[in-house]
Motif scaffolding. Structure first.
Motif, PDB file in Angstrom:
ATOM      1  N   UNK A   1       0.813  -1.209   0.000  1.00  0.00           N
ATOM      2  CA  UNK A   1       0.000   0.000   0.000  1.00  0.00           C
ATOM      3  C   UNK A   1       0.846   1.258   0.000  1.00  0.00           C
ATOM      4  N   UNK A   2       1.916   1.266   0.784  1.00  0.00           N
ATOM      5  CA  UNK A   2       2.828   2.420   0.836  1.00  0.00           C
ATOM      6  C   UNK A   2       3.506   2.642  -0.515  1.00  0.00           C
ATOM      7  N   UNK A   3       3.970   1.552  -1.123  1.00  0.00           N
ATOM      8  CA  UNK A   3       4.653   1.649  -2.417  1.00  0.00           C
ATOM      9  C   UNK A   3       3.708   2.215  -3.486  1.00  0.00           C
ATOM     10  N   UNK A   4       2.490   1.698  -3.503  1.00  0.00           N
ATOM     11  CA  UNK A   4       1.529   2.141  -4.510  1.00  0.00           C
ATOM     12  C   UNK A   4       1.154   3.603  -4.280  1.00  0.00           C
ATOM     13  N   UNK A   5       1.107   4.000  -3.006  1.00  0.00           N
ATOM     14  CA  UNK A   5       0.813   5.383  -2.676  1.00  0.00           C
ATOM     15  C   UNK A   5       1.937   6.307  -3.162  1.00  0.00           C
ATOM     16  N   UNK A   6       3.175   5.834  -3.006  1.00  0.00           N
ATOM     17  CA  UNK A   6       4.338   6.628  -3.429  1.00  0.00           C
ATOM     18  C   UNK A   6       4.283   6.966  -4.916  1.00  0.00           C
ATOM     19  N   UNK A   7       3.876   5.997  -5.736  1.00  0.00           N
ATOM     20  CA  UNK A   7       3.925   6.213  -7.185  1.00  0.00           C
ATOM     21  C   UNK A   7       2.619   6.759  -7.740  1.00  0.00           C
ATOM     22  N   UNK A   8       1.555   6.736  -6.932  1.00  0.00           N
ATOM     23  CA  UNK A   8       0.242   7.140  -7.439  1.00  0.00           C
ATOM     24  C   UNK A   8       0.253   8.553  -8.015  1.00  0.00           C
ATOM     25  N   UNK A   9       1.076   9.431  -7.411  1.00  0.00           N
ATOM     26  CA  UNK A   9       1.083  10.832  -7.841  1.00  0.00           C
ATOM     27  C   UNK A   9       2.064  11.099  -8.975  1.00  0.00           C
ATOM     28  N   UNK A  10       2.867  10.118  -9.313  1.00  0.00           N
ATOM     29  CA  UNK A  10       3.910  10.353 -10.321  1.00  0.00           C
ATOM     30  C   UNK A  10       3.443   9.907 -11.705  1.00  0.00           C
ATOM     31  N   UNK A  11       3.737  10.710 -12.740  1.00  0.00           N
ATOM     32  CA  UNK A  11       3.352  10.316 -14.093  1.00  0.00           C
ATOM     33  C   UNK A  11       4.095   9.059 -14.547  1.00  0.00           C
ATOM     34  N   UNK A  12       3.424   8.263 -15.382  1.00  0.00           N
ATOM     35  CA  UNK A  12       4.040   7.055 -15.931  1.00  0.00           C
ATOM     36  C   UNK A  12       5.305   7.435 -16.700  1.00  0.00           C
ATOM     37  N   UNK A  13       6.361   6.693 -16.477  1.00  0.00           N
ATOM     38  CA  UNK A  13       7.618   6.963 -17.180  1.00  0.00           C
ATOM     39  C   UNK A  13       8.608   7.755 -16.348  1.00  0.00           C
ATOM     40  N   UNK A  14       8.152   8.293 -15.230  1.00  0.00           N
ATOM     41  CA  UNK A  14       9.062   9.034 -14.362  1.00  0.00           C
ATOM     42  C   UNK A  14      10.139   8.086 -13.822  1.00  0.00           C
ATOM     43  N   UNK A  15      11.382   8.510 -13.911  1.00  0.00           N
ATOM     44  CA  UNK A  15      12.471   7.712 -13.345  1.00  0.00           C
ATOM     45  C   UNK A  15      12.828   8.318 -11.993  1.00  0.00           C
ATOM     46  N   UNK A  16      12.855   7.473 -10.979  1.00  0.00           N
ATOM     47  CA  UNK A  16      13.111   7.953  -9.626  1.00  0.00           C
ATOM     48  C   UNK A  16      14.292   7.221  -8.977  1.00  0.00           C
ATOM     49  N   UNK A  17      14.854   7.878  -8.000  1.00  0.00           N
ATOM     50  CA  UNK A  17      15.804   7.246  -7.115  1.00  0.00           C
ATOM     51  C   UNK A  17      15.250   7.396  -5.715  1.00  0.00           C
ATOM     52  N   UNK A  18      15.985   6.976  -4.718  1.00  0.00           N
ATOM     53  CA  UNK A  18      15.530   7.289  -3.378  1.00  0.00           C
ATOM     54  C   UNK A  18      16.724   7.530  -2.476  1.00  0.00           C
TER      55      UNK A  18
END
Ligand SMILES: [Zn+2]
Length: 133
Positions: free
Chosen positions: A97-114
């Motif tokens: 749930x946390x992981x899905x929440x993290x990406x929910x706001x990001x557009x498809x194709x966004x490359x992220x680091x952490x």
């Protein structure tokens, strides 16, 4: 739905990048160990990397992808991955749930680091249409 997958995209932009995961596999974010807890550029690497659910190998880069998964699918992928690696899988639903929440706001194709517990955008999405917006 939008999920976080391993990618080699933008690898090398940072001097301490690494990518041992399999392109396109689902990833999770591990709790940093004592070595990296206060320093995302620490000697271990877990403070700046994602872990592939299938390969159990790390990568410092992940991409927001739209895959035909339900949140139950993502939970099951996480649960079986944790169990296979000998971890307690009982927290899989919450972590998914946390992981899905993290990406929910990001557009498809966004490359992220952490960086420890923070997701940082490394490359904004290119011109990929996002049905969710
Ligand atoms: Zn570590």
């Amino acid at each position: 739905m939008k999920v976080l997958v391993a990618t080699a995209e933008t690898q090398g932009d940072r001097g301490n990048d690494f990518h041992f995961a399999v392109e396109g596999e689902l990833v999770r974010i591990d709790t940093p160990c004592a070595t990296d807890r206060r320093d995302p550029d620490g000697g271990c690497g877990c403070g700046r990397s994602f872990a592939g659910l299938n390969s159990a190998r790390p990568t410092t880069t992940a991409r927001v992808a739209d895959l035909p998964f339900s949140s139950a699918d993502v939970t099951e992928a996480l649960r079986s991955s944790l169990a296979q690696q000998g971890w307690d899988p009982s927290g899989a639903a919450g972590e998914a749930g946390c992981l899905l929440e993290l990406v929910a706001e990001l557009p498809i194709g966004t490359v992220v680091g952490h960086r420890l517990f923070e997701i940082v955008v490394r490359r904004p999405a290119l011109d990929v249409p996002d049905p969710a917006t």
